[in-house]
Design an enzyme around this catalytic site. Structure first.
Site, mmCIF file in Angstrom:
data_model
loop_
_atom_site.group_PDB
_atom_site.id
_atom_site.type_symbol
_atom_site.label_atom_id
_atom_site.label_comp_id
_atom_site.label_asym_id
_atom_site.label_seq_id
_atom_site.Cartn_x
_atom_site.Cartn_y
_atom_site.Cartn_z
ATOM 1 N N ASP A 149 -1.388 -8.749 13.387
ATOM 2 C CA ASP A 149 -0.376 -9.790 13.566
ATOM 3 C C ASP A 149 0.857 -9.581 12.696
ATOM 4 O O ASP A 149 1.697 -10.477 12.607
ATOM 5 C CB ASP A 149 -0.984 -11.166 13.279
ATOM 6 N N ASP B 270 -7.131 -10.997 8.651
ATOM 7 C CA ASP B 270 -6.489 -12.304 8.544
ATOM 8 C C ASP B 270 -5.392 -12.467 9.591
ATOM 9 O O ASP B 270 -4.447 -11.685 9.634
ATOM 10 C CB ASP B 270 -5.890 -12.492 7.147
ATOM 11 N N ASP C 180 -6.802 -5.614 12.254
ATOM 12 C CA ASP C 180 -6.500 -6.356 11.039
ATOM 13 C C ASP C 180 -7.481 -7.525 10.987
ATOM 14 O O ASP C 180 -8.125 -7.850 11.993
ATOM 15 C CB ASP C 180 -5.052 -6.850 11.100
#
Length: 245
Positions: A186, A45, A43
């Site tokens: 996250d 961000d 991922d």
């Protein structure tokens, strides 16, 4: 801003390029019982980059205060704003995307590479392990990483996370099976769900321990591994996987 972008440029161009040498599928069977890892998909961000977008403020700006509270109460694992606005009228949806894009551009201006990301990518390169990227951010943000993360898919690729399609697309491009890659992110609702639905290994980056809270205990898709920093990932991979060298 210039200093931050310079750091990003340095990050992208100091890691060793992935070897294009083909790995034979007829190589000797390893005596190790560890699963073989051929690729890692990140991922962006909050994973490769330090989280700087105020998502709560963005959701409130898109939904309005009252609707934000109503939607949040029904989604304990987090709001999926992109899916939520899909059935809005074209004009309302266009305005929502303008707000989201504005928040994302503000985040790009404060770009910082996540601690441990450079070292982890160098380690993966040293083992000839491919690395890709899947984000729900826009292509302009992804373009910062496309040189070293390939494929690098933005939200222009549909359907986006948590649908497994982008991860399966990367696996197809690489010519590997989904159980030979790991998704690192996250977010339980986006990254872990995408990876688990595709049949990949998953690693949740949880810097603050927020996912230790009771409301996340019964979430459908739980990660295979959990770390509080990208610095921990190398030892995790060496411990649990057979790595190409």
């Amino acid at each position: 801003m210039q200093l931050l972008l310079s750091k990003a440029f340095l990050f992208l161009h100091t890691t060793r390029t992935f070897s294009t040498m083909a790995i034979s599928t007829s190589s000797s069977i390893s005596l190790s019982s560890k699963p073989r890892l051929k690729g890692v998909i990140f991922d962006m961000d909050g994973t490769l980059t330090v989280p700087v977008i105020d998502f709560q403020a963005m959701y409130k700006a898109v939904l309005g205060h009252d609707e934000y509270l109503a939607v949040k109460s029904k989604n304990p694992s987090g709001i999926d704003i992109l899916h939520h606005i899909e059935n809005w009228s074209p004009d309302k949806q266009r305005r929502a995307y303008e707000i989201i894009t504005d928040f994302e551009k503000q985040g790009q201006d404060r770009l910082q590479i996540m601690p441990g990301a450079t070292e982890l990518c160098s380690f993966l390169d040293s083992k000839n392990i491919r690395r890709g990227l899947i984000t729900r951010n826009v292509k302009d943000a992804v373009d910062l990483f496309h040189v070293k993360f390939s494929p690098a898919l933005s939200r222009e690729f549909r359907p986006y996370k948590p649908d497994p399609a982008p991860l399966l697309h990367i696996c197809s491009t690489w010519g590997v099976q989904s159980n030979e890659v790991m998704m690192i992110g996250d977010s339980l609702k986006d990254d872990v769900a995408c990876g688990k639905r595709a049949g990949a290994f998953t690693c949740l980056l949880d810097e603050t321990g927020r996912y230790d809270a009771p409301e996340y205990a019964n979430i459908e898709h739980q990660p295979d591994y959990k770390v509080s920093s990208l610095v921990e990932v190398q030892s995790l991979l060496e411990r649990h996987f057979e790595l190409t060298s």
